[in-house]
Every structure is written in C-alpha cells, then in structure tokens.
Design a protein around this motif. Structure first.
Motif, PDB file in Angstrom:
ATOM      1  N   ARG B 579      59.668 -14.811  79.534  1.00  0.00           N
ATOM      2  CA  ARG B 579      59.484 -14.598  80.973  1.00  0.00           C
ATOM      3  C   ARG B 579      58.006 -14.589  81.306  1.00  0.00           C
ATOM      4  O   ARG B 579      57.208 -14.102  80.521  1.00  0.00           O
ATOM      5  CB  ARG B 579      60.063 -13.240  81.353  1.00  0.00           C
ATOM      6  N   PRO B 580      57.652 -15.078  82.480  1.00  0.00           N
ATOM      7  CA  PRO B 580      56.262 -14.965  82.892  1.00  0.00           C
ATOM      8  C   PRO B 580      55.901 -13.482  83.087  1.00  0.00           C
ATOM      9  O   PRO B 580      56.794 -12.706  83.423  1.00  0.00           O
ATOM     10  CB  PRO B 580      56.210 -15.702  84.234  1.00  0.00           C
ATOM     11  N   PRO B 581      54.656 -13.115  82.970  1.00  0.00           N
ATOM     12  CA  PRO B 581      53.518 -13.956  82.604  1.00  0.00           C
ATOM     13  C   PRO B 581      53.312 -14.006  81.088  1.00  0.00           C
ATOM     14  O   PRO B 581      53.736 -13.098  80.380  1.00  0.00           O
ATOM     15  CB  PRO B 581      52.342 -13.237  83.269  1.00  0.00           C
ATOM     16  N   PRO B 584      49.737 -10.309  80.144  1.00  0.00           N
ATOM     17  CA  PRO B 584      49.738  -9.424  81.309  1.00  0.00           C
ATOM     18  C   PRO B 584      48.581  -9.747  82.258  1.00  0.00           C
ATOM     19  O   PRO B 584      47.471 -10.037  81.820  1.00  0.00           O
ATOM     20  CB  PRO B 584      49.584  -8.037  80.684  1.00  0.00           C
ATOM     21  N   THR B 585      48.888  -9.717  83.541  1.00  0.00           N
ATOM     22  CA  THR B 585      47.969 -10.193  84.558  1.00  0.00           C
ATOM     23  C   THR B 585      47.940  -9.175  85.695  1.00  0.00           C
ATOM     24  O   THR B 585      49.001  -8.738  86.129  1.00  0.00           O
ATOM     25  CB  THR B 585      48.472 -11.545  85.104  1.00  0.00           C
TER      26      THR B 585
END
Lengths: 85, 982, 417
Positions: B579-581, B584-585
């Motif tokens: 799964r995105p991201p 971590p963002t």
C-alpha cells in the motif's frame, strides 16, 4: 487518479469529473412508477465493465458516458451524452 | 575496541568541511555527504534508540530507507519530526536530533524492564488479558498508551510550506542506480521526454557504495558522465525524490525533500514538494533490499547488513567497527569482505552456510587471499550486551565456534523492491531456487528492471534496462537508437539461495524478524499454532511488518516462516498487500498548500469587502461567509439582530443576498424545461411576473426552493437557496443535457454574474423610487429594469421578510456602486444594513421554509404545506416517486408553527409530552417576535398538520432548557400578506 | 482454554506451547441449519448469537478468503451511536451496549476504549444541528453532551480553536461512551467464541452458486463443494451485489470505496475521537500511537480497493486545519475498503424474496460500529424467520414504499453521501 478522456477536452485527471450514475439509472419523469423504482432504486452493480454517466464538472461541464471496469478502472468507449442514440 | 570510525580516505564525502550537529544533547561533527547515520557511526555511536515493545537497544541495520531501527527525532519546535530514519537524513550543519522511546535516557531506560517479562507478553498477549468492563480496560490502556508510541508528538504548528506540482513525461524512471541510469539514457537518446527520480541526494544508487567499472570507467565517473548527458538531453532529474505511490493510469506521486527533516527552509519557505507525475510509461528500477539472517539476538547493535557495511565504507569512508565477521548465505558478503580487507580492516572470518562446492571457486579464492573463509557454517547467536555485539557463535562441522567481532555483517539474500509494481496492480512470480518474488503481469504498462526485477547481475541490469528504455521511448512516440548498452566487466556473482531457516537448536523466540516491533520467529510460530494462519492474520496478530519500515527487511522472512509452518510453498501462502506510501511521508506534504486557512476555498460575494469593513461576526454557509449582523458599540449579536429586524419591520433594511443560486434559462422551450425541473407551474407566468417555486428530487422529496421570473417570452430567471445552488446547477444541467437534449433551451448558471441586494421594509418602495432611475417600483411578484448610479439593474419585487421588499440584481463588477447608493438611500429613510441573524428572525416570524432547516431532505411537498402548488399537469422530476405509500403516511413529520407559552424556544429541541416521553418532532428554527412580545418557532411534528392547538414541551436535555409550546399555523406575522401586496 | 492474566502467566512459564487454536479449521459438513456467507464481523457475530442466544448449533460461516479481511479489517475502528434518526438510535445503541460487554462476553480483549467521540461545530448552524442531534439522542436515552469551545480546547489541547481559523471551533457534541476498538480482534474474538459453541468457520471457501428450488433456498455451491442449508444469510458488505446476483436479486446498493490512513506511532497526543460537522475528516489515536485518519469517500462505483490520492490530500489538509501539529507526522500506510452504499445511508437486515435466504448489508461506511448489533439482529431474523423490532425498519423494499431513513437528507445518489 484515473485519466478520463473527455471527448471535448482530451485526457484529464478524474478529480475534474464527478460520477453521476450508471446509465441504467437514468430515469425520465414520464416512466412508470415500477420502472422508476427498478431503475432509480436498484443496481446491477457489476464487478467489471459498467456503462456510466459522468460529468466534466470542473472542466467543460459536459456530460459524458463511458465504459469503465469497476475492478481495474480501465476506461473505454467514452462518448458525449447523446451520442449513444 | 573503539567501534566505528572514519577512515582517512575513501567515500564521496567532503572531508574539507565540517558539519556540526547534536544527538541526545551531545555535540558531534560530520562532513557534507554524510547521513546522520554515517556521521554517528563514524563517531563511534552504536546505540541509536530502543525498540517498540521490549525497549531493547537498537543500532544501525541498514544504510538506506529500509532501516527499521535507527529512528530519531529531528529538528526543533515546529520543525520537529519524530521517527526519522537516521539513514535517510542527510547531515546538515546545526541538526538537532534525539533518540526515541527511552526514559529517562537511551542508556538508562525504565521501559527496558519489558525484556524481563517478555516470556509473558508474546504476540497478541493483550487479547488474552485486561478483560473485564470497559472502565477497567481504560485504566490499563492509559498505561499501555503511554508506553506505546515511538517518538515525541510534535506540539507546534509547522512554519514551513509544502508545494504541489503537476508534471507529465513520456517515460518516468524510478531509481537512478545502474539500471535506472541505463534506462534513462536509452529513452532520452531515443527522443522521449524523460523524468528520472531517486530518493538519494545524488545519482548512482548501489554504485555509490560499490567500486565497480562500467564501460571501462570507474562507476563514479560513469555516473557523472551519464548525469551530464541526461541533463543535456533535458531529462528532468529529481533527486531526494521518492516515488511513494503508484496510482491509476500511470499517476505516480513523487515526494521531494527540498530540505532535510527538521532543517530550515530557503527563502521560498518550501520544505517538501509533491509531484503528481503522469507518465506515458514507467520504468521501475528501485533495486533490491538485503535481508538479515535468523539467529539468536540478531537484533543487537553491531549486527548489520553486509551491503550496508560496504556502503558505509565505500560511500561514507566509515568503518562500521574494528573487527568484522561476515555471516552469509550468498555471494554478496564476499564483496564486502574484499572491500573491508582492501581498506585495511580486520576481517576475522567470512562464514558461509553453503558447502564449499556450491560456491564459485574464483570468488572463494579471491576472498581467501585476504581473510579466512569457513563454509558450511551457520550462525547460532550473537554474543554481546545491550551496548552491542562482541562476537558471534556459529555451528561448524567441528562443533560450536565463537568469533570475536564488534560488527557482525549478515546477508540472507536480496528482496527485489516490487512495491510500486504491486501498487500498480502487477503480479509476482516465485523463484523457488533463489527464494525471491519477481514482478510479472504489469497492469499499467510499467516495467521493472535491474535488481527490483530479480536481475542482480550488474551486466544484466544494465542491458535489460537499456532495452526497457528503448521500448518505453518507442511506445511513447520516440525512435529507438541503435547504440550499444552500457557494459560492466565487474566479476560475476552468483545469485544466491536465500536463508530463511535458522540453524537447528536456535531458539526461535530469540530470533528477531521485525526488530522495531520486536516480532520474533517464536511470535510467528505462536500465531500459527493459535490458528492465525493466513499471511494477513500473521501480520495483524503479531504486528510483523506494521512498523515504520513496513517490513522492508522482514516481511519475506515472516512469509517463509509461515510457509514452513504450513508445509506449503511460499506463493501459496500469499503476500500482504503493498500500500502507498513506499516510505512514510509527512501529512504536511500530503496536505500541500491546502493546510490551514486554505483547507477549502473561501467564496466572497462582490460586496464582501464592504461587509468586512464592519468586521462583522461571520457565518459560514458552504464556502461562503455572510455577515451575521452589523454590530454597533455595546451591542451583542442578539441585540444587534433584533435591532436590525425591527428596523426592517418599521423602516427599511438592505442585505446582501448574492449567494443565492441564479440561473438564466432561455429559448423556445425554456418554460418546458423549467416545468420539468420545478414542481410548480411556470409556463402560465406572464412576462414581467414571477412566482415562488420549489423543486423535488428524483425520490419525490423537496430538494430546494426559490423564485422563477419571466424576463421575456422565452427567457426566465430561476433563483434557488444558497445551500442548494450547486445542487440545482447540477440538476438543471442534468435535465437539460441528459434527460431532454432535444429541448430548444439553454441554461446558464449566473450565480456569480450578478450580485443581489434585498431591500425590505415599509420604506423599501421609497428607497427604490429614490435610487433606481427609469422605473416605477414594481408591484409584488413583478419585475422591471432600471439604472442605479449608472449601473443597469434588474429589480424584482419579492418578500422573504414579510415586508414589502425588492431584490436588486446588478452585474457583479458594478455591484459596489449599487450597494452604496441603496445603503445611503436606506439611511436617509432611517434604515440601514441587516445581516443573516435578522434575516432568520424575520423569516421565522413569517413562516417561510428554508433549505437546510425545514427542507431537510426528508420532507415532502405535503409535509411542508406546499402540495397545492404542485403542477397539476405533472411531468416534473420526482412526481411519480411521490405516489409511493410512505408519502401518504399520516405520521409523517409535518411543518407547523409553535407559539411559546413562556420563554424562548430552544432551537433544535425535541417535541415531547413530557421529558422522557416519546419524541414527536423537533424545533427546526426559533425566534423572537420582532415588534410584539413573545417567542415563536417552526417545527416538524408527527402528523402536525392535524394537531393545531396541541400543547407540547420543546425539550432540550443537552442544554437543560425547555419551553411549553402550542402548535399553530406557521405564519405569525401578517398572515394575509397585506404588508407587501398591492 | 479461557483467556485471563492467570492463564497467560501459566502459559508463559510453559513457553506458550499449549495455547489451542483460536478456532478450528473444519471441513464443510454436508448440511447445516444455517449458513452465513461472509466471515467478517457481521457474519461472525451473527453465527455467535445464533448459537449462544438462539441455540442454533449447526451453523457454518463461509469465508471466501480469511476472516475479518473485508471491511472489518479496513476501517477506522470508531464506535459510536451519535445519530439523529430514532431508527438508527435503536440500532446503534443496541450495538453500543453490546460493545460495552463484548470483551467479557467472548473472553477476548477487543480493546473497546470509550475515549469519547466528539463532533466539532464550526458555525451556528453546525451547533444547532449538534444540539438537535444531542437532544434527539438524550431523548432516546443515549448519552450526549454539548461542549463549549473552551471545554473542547481543554479536551484536545492541540486543536486549533483560534477565531481566525478557516473553520473556527465553536463547540462540540461529545458522546463519552463512544470510542474505538481493535478491529481485527472483533473478528478473531467472535470466531473463537462461536467456534467454542460448535460453529464451523470455513475459510478459503467461496460461494459460487445458490441452490434454489421452488422459490426456496436449499443450499449453496462453493469452491469446496455443495453445502446444504435450511436457511442462508448473506453478510458480505462490499460484495453484496455480486453474492445477491447468485440468487438473481438486484439490490439498492452500489459498491464504492473509502480510504483511510495512519501515521507513524508517537506518544499520546489525541485522546478523543474527533469528527467535524463542516469538514469530512475524522481523527483518532490508536493504542499503538498511530494517528488514524479518514475522509471523503472516492464517490464512484469500484471494487478495486485502490483509491485516488487527491482524496487523501484533502483529508490530510482537513486534519491539519484542525490539529496543525500533525503536519510533521508521517503517513505510514493508506488503504481502501469497498463500501456497500445503500441509497439512504441506512443498512438492510431483512428477508429476501427467496424463501430461507436473508440479507444483511448496505452499511455504507458505518458498519464497524454496528458489528455486534447487526449480528444480534440478523441472528434473531435467521433463527425466528421474523425481524426483531429494532431491525424491522431496515427493509429491502423500503425504496419501493418510500420508508427511507436518510440521516443527512442527501437523497438517493450514493456518491453524495
């Protein structure tokens, strides 16, 4: 973020569009009550290709119909509304 | 042993400059080109933090974004970023950092007591205890919450900006290692518009930590040449940019670090930038991630990935320790051993679990020229303390052997990074021999090349990628060049067998798989024994792979353990979803410029600035803001609103109603279209006249209301409510274009084209007469055109307040002059401005239904007493749906008035016989009589239309307020309409 | 083995070797009294209550994949009963009461944490709606309290309550009994409890057909063979249309998609579930320390479980507008669930036109909180053949009759919800 080929504007991000309904749910006021209930209030809800009515709401504001796969999001056969006839 | 240290030569760092930084209150120094990890390692730091559950000490495992353990808090104040990977934080001068999940300090940590009770708190222990009522759980939970979490939460607003950009390219290449560079060169030479992104600060990927040669040049020179050529070919090169999400139809989200975590921004104030990249083709060259080996206490600081040890050495000029042993199941560790030895470092042994006949003899010879190599040896346990490893115990043919080391470099095989390929909906093949999943069946025209495709040989990666670059260019209209791909004569290293299974006798409860969440092989076994046997159950029950690294080094090991327990091959066990991201963002980056005040657009009427000059209390109405009242000194909102309402009832007031929906419908079939959209008749309107109207939804319930005006034989103006305007715009367009494309009619949304100013009160006529030139004020429900202050206006006579009233429509760009003239004229008539609160008081007293109030999406025309206005000829939207049985239900909530028998009626309160009795309805709006004594309200009441005269209690338990009320007709002011009719 | 601190201690001394399987892995029997299609929370609670309350022991739960893998494992774990309409009050409050006794009832800690569910109001009309909702709840015996801006600020110190905010906080409505729970544990706990009562939980068993003769269901065809049953209940929210189509039924449901995401874990910073009247995001912090966030649905039919990123961007922006300090927390993981969108926002618990075939679905994006109530009511329907009074309004034919329950009043188009 799907890319929807608007027949008027070319390919545009789907955030510019709004989904309205499956084409089967377009009901006219002069339909019978039974047809209205069937078309407006129930769905095939397919997993796979589905013929849908969308609007380029935040673009040219045109209504379009398209065939979109609800499992893969592949989009084919986009037409301006009225061109189906 | 003094641990890690900086070598005098080597690496791509600038030793001529010093960068100063702090970690846990101590001062350190590093060089440009360092990461926080490399600089701390060079300074002899081994322990970076503590793990989530057992608070065991944690050092560096990796050198890249896959790092699971070395997490720090970076920055200060509003720039503080917790849980930052030290390996993904490029050093800058003045960096302030701290370790995490320890109290009071990294060395002395109370939470470490959890290690002693570890036998009693295995995976999922919390599901089996702390049972009892929720109140008891809340007590336990308080303690658990405080112990959980990792870093400190940020406390302050973020001072920096986050930018969002849209971009397009023919070919997007993700990853600028050897494969990515090769692909980008091929595509760019073939004429494609190429974008090349890499999460590192410089191009080169694995080549930066690997002194190989390509096309006869040292790798670093080849990288420089490639970059120079790509730049001349206008390739968009984005460094420090990570492809984090692969969305539909080749939309790839790229997160670009403009400045490092916690660092001050430049003058543009931008901390990070999100690129929404739409690509024709995507070439994924993300490389592979090395896996550790399973043995006891393999989580000790000093146990590091073999490739990471090499990267610290060759890229950063850092020796990770003094004495090295390498444990491996494949060839990669040999490269590390050779490099360490060539750098003059002490390698006590390469310990290979394979028998010697399975190893390339040239490779063996090459290593044995430099250091001892033992084959058929399997690691049993790391020896050491919380401060780090001091050695490794292995099982050899001869028995158990102990090696002394302060770095145990491990290599358990490579995992291709298939994250984006999988996000894009691709499939995987399982390569049993090598123990890797490789990408297959791309769904969106993406292609994986190099190590992320399972092609670990440099020469293969370069040539595959080259071909992919040519193909992608061809697919997007380019012309493939005939040049030869880059070649590497670097020694071949055989693809290795993966080592997932620990040596016999190793205690699985001491083998860490996920070192951040403290998941051991024993936990995985327990989950399996308890029946959590789907790969998703294993993950969710043990929390394997759910830490901030999302299992980049651990997921495959967990999968292999499950497959082993199940006695099934890995692909049948399945994979958890990617799964995105990808990494971590920050939420700030996702929010972009929409954070804070700009979270939604602010719609201003053309008269907004005039209102703002009064600094009024605003009411949010959708995206609009409307002034609630124009307060005078000493007034409260309530007293001001009442003063304004009285002004309208006695002299005259003006208010801005520009937010109303406005639609111009014209053409020979204009009336026909309107009679399908509106539920009332329209076609009988005479030119110059208007009427109240309302619209139904397709389900027969009331949608919105407004007025419709016949401007000419074939031309109408339809107004709708503020809240319903967008809905009506969609509805009218739908009717016009989808349902009735054959009608000869055009419908334009003119909401923003015209300002609308209401003039209401007994002296409204006088104001209109004084200000509007060229016309006599029209009669009620009539319209006329005139000029105000040189501006052409449309004046319609309609009353919402219950007084004689007009609405003046003026072109938006000229509305200020019209408002000013009307305001002056109103003042001359002892009137003035009124706001939304007064408007509400007036409409409640007059008993008008309102969208969002009585028109709540659940009421029918009959419920709202509007049924007599329904067009008897039918044919309107929603007509047939009204024939459904529920519409005739006598118990429906119906619109009534309420007269208070005492004080104010609590708005929103419930209508009951007595407190605690069944709810019969609710108060939709409440107000005060404007010129008389008393309080009134509007309500929806079960069967209300037949209940005039009933007494009820309007009961608000949340406000401990109530009022006795009598059900009445919902019009309290001038029921006959004498005050505005002619 | 009963779960308790003592049994954990004893097992710890023994190396945790003796824990039995939480639920068995039985082969399907040829015939059951009741088959539940769908091993999510709703199906598993239904099976448990069939056995525990109604004494129906020959029950099977058929799960196409792994139990709890649908929306039970893909939600934001919020539990509350703060609705406006009385029918939903009855349903959700029945459910909330079951949550309050759940961990004890099934001897499995589902970590139901009553940390309060707060709706923020940002304007007078918001506050009016909240007051109306609160009064309606209190009148129906459900806890609800209005809060002033200052009270809200004390409860959530990191909330931006400044008057210059785009959506200034004017106050809120809190349901203190609301909160969160550990979503997976609900599926596992009920599976274990149902299994102990003899229910067969059969995973990797996809229903591929329905055996209907003379208008009556006699069993199902599955990937593991034919299985007979006297009664069959469908509880497959997200895939309702596809399963119902096996019985030639067409439903008032579209399958849409809702995304959610979590941040990396940090020490406690938000103690309450935050929702808002004017914006669409919702925020809570899990026991692990992750901030759990959600926002708007993607608003078009899809089974893809692949959402669009601009929806996440909007939810993140809204969350930051409320709690600015979230800006430097990192999104760790995002996911999407397929939501069973009914045309009035309310669910269905009803018999179908096929005799012996019953349907539970249409939970939109609010099904998790209803899990035990839904199971309780569906078990009643399956055991007795008639609706529990609380379930009676949630009929499949209500669009034909017009007896809809549209809480937000937005009409029949699911994408507008």
């Amino acid at each position: 973020m799907m890319l929807i080929p608007c027949p008027h504007c070319g390919p545009r991000a789907h955030a510019e569009f709004t989904f309205d309904r499956p084409v089967e749910a377009i009901t006219r006021p002069d339909e019978t009550p039974d047809a209205l209930v069937r078309n407006l209030f129930s769905r095939d809800n397919p997993r796979g290709p589905s013929r849908e009515l969308w609007r380029h709401t935040y673009g040219c504001r045109s209504w379009i119909t398209l065939t979109r796969d609800t499992a893969t999001h592949a989009i084919t056969d986009v037409r301006p509304v009225g061109a189906d006839a | 042993m003094s641990g890690g240290h900086r070598l005098s030569t080597g690496g791509v760092i600038d030793r001529s400059q010093t960068l100063r930084f702090r970690f846990d209150g101590r001062d350190y120094a590093g060089h440009p080109g360092d990461t926080l990890a490399s600089a701390l390692l060079a300074s002899g730091v081994r322990v970076f933090g503590r793990s989530f559950k057992y608070h065991r000490t944690r050092g560096l495992l990796a050198a890249g974004v896959e790092e699971p353990s070395a997490l720090v808090g970076a920055g200060e104040g509003g720039r503080f970023e917790p849980n930052t990977r030290a390996t993904d934080l490029h050093l800058y001068d003045g960096l302030v950092s701290e370790s995490q999940n320890r109290w009071p300090s990294l060395d002395l940590d109370v939470g470490a007591v959890n290690q002693w009770i570890a036998p009693f708190i295995p995976a999922g222990f919390y599901y089996k205890t702390f049972l009892g009522p929720p109140a008891l759980w809340k007590l336990y939970e308080h303690v658990i919450r405080a112990a959980a979490g990792l870093g400190r939460p940020p406390q302050l607003p973020d001072p920096d900006r986050y930018e969002r950009r849209a971009a397009f390219c023919d070919v997007l290449v993700v990853g600028a290692g050897p494969a990515g560079l090769s692909a980008a060169l091929a595509a760019a030479r073939s004429g494609a518009r190429v974008a090349l992104v890499d999460l590192d600060r410089r191009l080169g990927g694995s080549l930066l930590g690997d002194p190989v040669t390509i096309d006869g040049q040292p790798a670093k020179d080849w990288i420089d040449a490639a970059e120079a050529e790509l730049r001349t070919r206008d390739v968009r090169i984005l460094t420090r940019t990570t492809a984090i999400g692969y969305y539909d139809h080749n939309m790839v989200y790229l997160a670009q670090r403009v400045v490092e975590p916690g660092a001050r921004t430049g003058t543009d104030g931008i901390s990070q930038r999100m690129w929404r990249m739409r690509a024709g083709r995507v070439i994924l060259a993300q490389g592979a991630i090395e896996r550790p080996l399973p043995f006891e206490d393999n989580d000790r600081p000093g146990v590091m990935l073999s490739g990471a040890v090499r990267t610290y050495l060759d890229r950063f000029g850092v020796a990770a320790g003094e004495r090295f042993v390498l444990a491996t199941s494949g060839d990669d560790a040999y490269r590390t051993a050779v490099r360490l030895c060539d750098a003059g470092l002490r390698v006590d042994a390469v310990l290979d679990s394979r028998p010697s006949e399975a190893i390339d003899p040239a490779l063996l010879r090459r290593a044995r020229d430099r250091c001892p190599v033992e084959t058929g040896v399997r690691p049993l346990r790391a020896i050491g303390t919380p401060r780090g490893v001091t050695g490794l115990e292995v099982r050899a043919a001869s028995g158990t052997v102990k090696y002394v080391a302060d770095v145990v470099a491990v290599s358990g095989g490579l995992t291709p990074s298939v994250h984006l390929h999988m996000q894009a909906g691709g499939g995987l093949d399982w390569d049993e021999g090598r123990g890797v999943f490789t990408p297959t069946a791309p769904r969106q025209g993406q292609v994986s090349v190099g190590a992320c495709a399972g092609r670990f040989q440099l020469a293969d990666a370069l040539s595959d990628a080259w071909r992919a670059g040519l193909d992608a260019a061809a697919a997007t209209g380019g012309k493939p060049v005939a040049d030869t791909p880059p070649r590497s004569e670097t020694w071949a290293f055989a693809d290795q067998a993966s080592a997932f299974v620990p040596a016999p006798g190793v205690n699985p409860k001491k083998v860490f798989v996920d070192p951040q969440n403290d998941v051991t092989l024993g936990d995985l076994d327990l989950a399996w024994r308890e029946g959590y046997r789907s790969v998703e159950h294993q993950k969710r029950y043990t929390t394997l792979g759910m830490a901030t690294d999302q299992g980049k080094t651990s997921n495959l090991i967990g999968l292999a353990r499950l497959a082993e327990n199940e006695g099934r091959p890995a692909p049948q066990v399945g994979l958890t979803t990617f799964r995105p991201p990808f990494i971590p963002t920050t939420l700030g980056l996702w929010a972009g410029e929409d954070a804070g005040f700009h979270v939604t657009p602010l719609r201003r009427t053309p008269l907004y600035d005039l209102h703002a000059a009064f600094d009024p209390p605003w009411q949010a109405v959708g995206y609009w803001r409307r002034p609630r009242a124009y307060l005078r000194a000493g007034e409260t909102l309530a007293t001001a609103a009442l003063r304004e309402a009285r002004m309208v009832r006695t002299t005259v007031g003006i208010t801005d109603v520009s937010t109303l929906g406005k639609f111009e419908v014209s053409g020979p079939d204009a009336a026909a279209l309107l009679e399908r959209v509106c539920a009332t008749s329209v076609s009988k309107l005479a030119v110059g006249r208007g009427r109240y109207t309302f619209m139904l939804r397709e389900d027969g319930l009331v949608n919105d209301d407004g007025t419709v005006w016949r401007l000419g034989e074939d031309r109408f103006l339809l107004t709708s409510s503020t809240g319903g305007a967008d809905r009506m715009a969609g509805l009218i367009s739908y009717a016009r274009n989808v349902l009735y494309p054959d009608l000869r009619v055009g419908a334009a949304n003119v909401q923003e084209h015209y300002a609308a100013i209401a003039v209401a009160g007994p002296r409204a006529r006088a104001v209109i007469a004084a200000v509007v030139e060229g016309m006599v004020p029209p009669r009620h429900m009539s319209l006329d055109r005139g000029v105000v202050a040189g501006v052409p206006v449309l004046v319609i006579a309609a009353s919402y307040s219950g007084e004689r009233a007009f609405e003046v429509y003026a072109p938006s760009h000229q509305a200020v002059a019209v408002w000013t003239a009307l305001a002056e004229a109103a003042e001359a008539q002892e009137g003035g401005l009124y706001g939304l609160e007064a408007l509400e008081i007036l409409r409640v007293e007059k008993g008008h239904v309102e969208t969002g109030g009585e028109i709540d999406g659940r009421t029918s025309a009959h419920d709202l007493r509007l049924e007599k206005m329904l067009n008897p000829r039918g044919g309107y939207m929603g007509q047939l749906a009204q024939q459904r049985p529920a519409f005739a239900d006598p118990d429906r909530l119906q619109f009534v008035g309420l007269e208070s028998l005492g004080g104010p009626i609590p708005e929103g309160s419930m209508l009951v016989e007595r407190p605690g009795f069944a709810v019969q309805g609710h108060v939709t709006a409440a107000g005060i009589r404007v010129l008389e004594e008393g309080f009134v309200g509007l309500a929806l009441l079960k069967g209300g239309r037949a209940r005039l005269g009933d007494e009820l209690l309007a009961w608000s338990p949340t406000r401990t307020a109530s009022a006795r009320v009598r059900v009445s007709e919902p019009v309290f002011h001038d029921p006959a309409g004498d005050r505005y009719r002619d | 083995m009963k779960y308790s601190a003592l049994s954990l201690l004893r097992a710890g001394l023994g190396g945790h070797k003796d824990w039995p399987r939480a639920w068995r892995d039985p082969d399907p029997k040829p015939h059951y009294d009741v088959i539940i299609i769908g091993g999510g929370g709703h199906g598993l609670t239904t099976a448990f209550y069939l056995a525990a309350v109604h004494g129906v022991r020959k029950v099977a739960v058929l799960e196409r994949s792994w139990i709890g893998g649908g929306n039970t494992g893909r939600n934001t774990t919020i539990v509350r009963s703060n609705y406006r309409l009385p029918q939903l009050h009855a349903l959700m409050e029945l459910s909330l009461k079951r949550w309050e006794g759940m961990s004890d009832e099934i001897n499995y800690n589902v970590m139901f944490s009553q940390r309060g569910a707060l709706f923020l109001g940002h304007s007078d009309s918001d506050m009016l709606q909240l007051a109306q909702k609160g009064d309606a709840m209190r009148a129906d015996g459900i806890d609800a309290d209005l809060m002033t801006r200052d009270q809200v600020a004390r409860l959530i110190p990191l909330l931006d309550v400044s008057s210059t905010a785009r959506y200034p906080v004017q106050g809120g409505l809190i349901q203190r009994r609301g909160g969160t729970a550990r979503h997976d544990a609900v599926a596992w706990g009920y599976a274990r409890a149902a299994d102990r009562l003899g229910v067969d939980i059969i995973q990797n068993c996809e229903v591929t057909g329905m055996d209907i003769t003379g208008g009556r269901i006699t069993g199902v065809q599955t990937s593991r063979g034919a299985i007979g049953a006297d009664r069959v209940g469908i509880a497959v929210a997200g895939n309702s249309g596809r399963v119902a189509a096996l019985a030639d039924l067409r439903l008032p449901i579209e399958s849409h998609l809702l995304q959610a995401f979590v941040s990396e874990p940090v020490k406690p910073m938000i103690d309450t579930v935050i929702m808002t009247q004017s914006l669409h995001c919702y925020i809570s912090q899990s026991d692990k320390g992750e901030i759990v966030l959600g926002g708007d649905p993607d608003a078009y039919p899809t089974y893809s479980q692949r959402g669009a990123p601009h929806i996440i961007e909007k939810a993140a922006a809204e969350a930051l507008a409320l709690v600015p300090a979230l800006s430097r927390l990192r999104m760790l993981r995002s996911w999407a669930g397929t939501t069973d969108m009914s045309f009035d926002g309310s669910p269905f618990i009803d018999a179908t036109p096929v005799e012996g075939l019953y349907f539970n679905g249409g939970w939109c994006y609010g099904g998790f909180k209803a899990t035990p109530g839904s199971g309780w009511l569906f078990a009643h329907l399956l055991a007795r053949g008639e609706s529990h009074p609380v379930a009676a309004p949630f009929r499949l034919d209500r669009f034909e009759t017009g007896h809809t329950m549209d809480e937000p009043g937005v009409g029949p188009m699911p994408q507008n919800r």
